[in-house]
Scaffold this motif. Structure first.
Motif, short mmCIF file in Angstrom:
data_model
loop_
_atom_site.label_atom_id
_atom_site.label_comp_id
_atom_site.label_asym_id
_atom_site.label_seq_id
_atom_site.Cartn_x
_atom_site.Cartn_y
_atom_site.Cartn_z
N SER A 38 -62.66 15.36 11.55
CA SER A 38 -63.46 14.51 12.40
C SER A 38 -62.50 13.55 13.10
CB SER A 38 -64.52 13.76 11.57
OG SER A 38 -65.37 13.00 12.39
N THR A 39 -63.00 12.50 13.67
CA THR A 39 -62.17 11.53 14.37
C THR A 39 -62.69 10.13 14.06
OG1 THR A 39 -63.55 11.47 16.35
CG2 THR A 39 -61.84 13.15 16.28
N LEU A 40 -61.96 9.16 14.55
CA LEU A 40 -62.44 7.79 14.52
C LEU A 40 -62.36 7.26 15.95
CD1 LEU A 40 -63.50 5.85 12.32
CD2 LEU A 40 -61.23 4.80 12.30
N ASP A 44 -67.54 4.69 16.43
CA ASP A 44 -67.53 4.82 14.98
C ASP A 44 -67.16 3.50 14.32
OD1 ASP A 44 -68.06 7.62 15.10
OD2 ASP A 44 -65.93 7.99 15.47
N GLY A 63 -69.76 9.10 12.30
CA GLY A 63 -68.90 10.11 12.91
C GLY A 63 -69.54 10.81 14.09
N LEU A 66 -67.11 16.27 15.15
CA LEU A 66 -66.73 17.12 14.01
C LEU A 66 -66.29 18.48 14.52
CD1 LEU A 66 -68.97 19.56 13.15
CD2 LEU A 66 -70.33 17.55 12.63
N ASN A 87 -69.81 17.17 19.47
CA ASN A 87 -69.47 15.80 19.84
C ASN A 87 -70.60 15.21 20.68
OD1 ASN A 87 -68.10 17.61 21.98
ND2 ASN A 87 -68.09 15.61 22.98
N GLY A 92 -73.95 10.24 14.25
CA GLY A 92 -73.47 8.97 13.74
C GLY A 92 -74.29 7.78 14.19
N LEU A 99 -68.14 12.40 9.83
CA LEU A 99 -67.21 11.84 8.85
C LEU A 99 -67.70 12.18 7.45
CD1 LEU A 99 -66.33 8.46 10.56
CD2 LEU A 99 -64.70 10.29 9.96
N ALA A 305 -60.75 5.74 7.00
CA ALA A 305 -61.60 5.36 8.13
C ALA A 305 -62.17 3.96 7.96
CB ALA A 305 -62.73 6.37 8.30
N VAL A 325 -61.24 15.26 6.57
CA VAL A 325 -62.31 14.81 5.69
C VAL A 325 -62.12 15.26 4.26
CG1 VAL A 325 -63.98 14.71 7.58
CG2 VAL A 325 -63.78 16.80 6.21
#
Length: 327
Positions: A38-40, A44, A63, A66, A87, A92, A99, A305, A325
């Motif tokens: 995933s990303t931050l 987020d 999140g 993913l 996305n 989230g 996440l 995170a 993750v």
């Protein structure tokens, strides 16, 4: 069981924790995904810290991005083993997000990963890079070509800004980066910026019209920065607006739009059609250099995170954060 960044709210306040959840806790959606990365993102960070009412329902798994592999699907569009990404779409915020080690997602939100993009690469790009590509595509659609002049990128050290610089430079544009962190100028130039200027030139109230300079703008900042960028855009230029790091307000006048024909292009990265998403990700595969992504990426584990989120809000994070993750 699976681990997730779990956000809850009760009489004792707002909480964001790493929680171990039963598979039965997953929402009843038609695609179950084993999440790899995933990303931050800024959104987020707002959700994790509770600094803005980003989360619409509780409890929530954070999140907005993913990438992973389909475990099971009730939809004919996907099969177990498919590599997919999600996305936007309110992940989230309204729907449990990425996440986490597992996600249950509406099949309408899921897209197959292009064969040329791995799950890690997809999250290296993430919503930020995808949004940057939408901005570039919007400028192109209004005939803003490299020969027209300089492109201003505001919020240049953020995820959208850094990836926008890399894409634009790869396509042959002359890019000027605006940032509040001049100490990062060398990195921005390595990404392709020809010049780096201080955000102070844009962040205070300005004149309705300023000296014409920019053929186009990618703005992720909003407020006075966006207003001043519009005021200094050349006749028949275009400004792609995709963020609000400085604020949601737009203290401008109609002067740039009716006297110079400047186009203000709103960029919606959340609910774009599948056709637009596929076009953007295909362009990412060819027009966002992997070596540029490597310059601006930090890798983190799920628990990291929670610690990194406040740094986003104080402007201390440059570029992209990819979250493994399973770490």
């Amino acid at each position: 069981m699976f681990n997730a960044v779990y956000i809850s709210k009760d009489d004792n306040g707002y909480h964001a924790d790493i929680a171990a959840l039963e598979d039965t806790a997953l929402p009843d959606e038609d695609v179950i995904i084993e999440v790899h990365y995933s990303t931050l993102n800024y959104k987020d960070a707002l959700a994790i810290t509770g600094k803005s009412p980003v989360v619409r329902t509780f409890p929530m798994v954070a999140g907005i991005d993913l990438a992973g592999t389909v475990l099971s699907s009730r939809s004919a569009k996907f099969n177990p083993g498919d590599n997919v990404l999600v996305n936007g779409w309110g992940l989230g915020e309204q729907y449990w997000g990425g996440l986490a080690q597992k996600a249950a997602v509406d099949s309408a939100f899921v897209q197959l990963l292009p064969n040329t993009i791995t799950p890690y690469h997809a999250m290296n790009v993430g919503t930020a890079g995808y949004t940057a590509m939408l901005c570039v595509m919007a400028l192109e659609s209004h005939n803003i070509t490299p020969d027209k002049g300089e492109i201003l990128v505001t919020g240049a050290n953020g995820g959208v800004g850094t990836t926008a610089i890399a894409i634009l430079a790869k396509l042959g544009y002359t890019v000027v980066a605006s940032t509040g962190r001049m100490e990062q100028a060398d990195t921005l130039k390595a990404l392709g910026a020809s010049e780096v200027i201080s955000r102070s030139q844009f962040s205070e109230p300005g004149r309705p019209l300023a000296k014409e300079r920019w053929a186009g703008v990618v703005d992720s900042v909003g407020s006075h920065t966006l207003a001043n960028a519009c005021a200094s855009t050349m006749s028949e230029g275009a400004v792609a607006a995709c963020g609000l790091a400085q604020g949601m307000d737009f203290p401008s006048t109609v002067a740039p739009f009716i006297l110079r024909g400047v186009k203000l292009l709103g960029i919606n990265s959340v609910t774009q059609s599948l056709a637009v998403r596929e076009k953007a990700w295909a362009r990412i595969a060819t027009d966002l250099p992997p070596e540029s992504l490597a310059l601006i990426t930090q890798n983190a584990g799920l628990a990291d995170a929670l610690a990194i989120a406040p740094d986003f809000l104080s402007g201390q994070v440059q570029g992209r954060v990819v979250v493994d993750v399973n770490k």
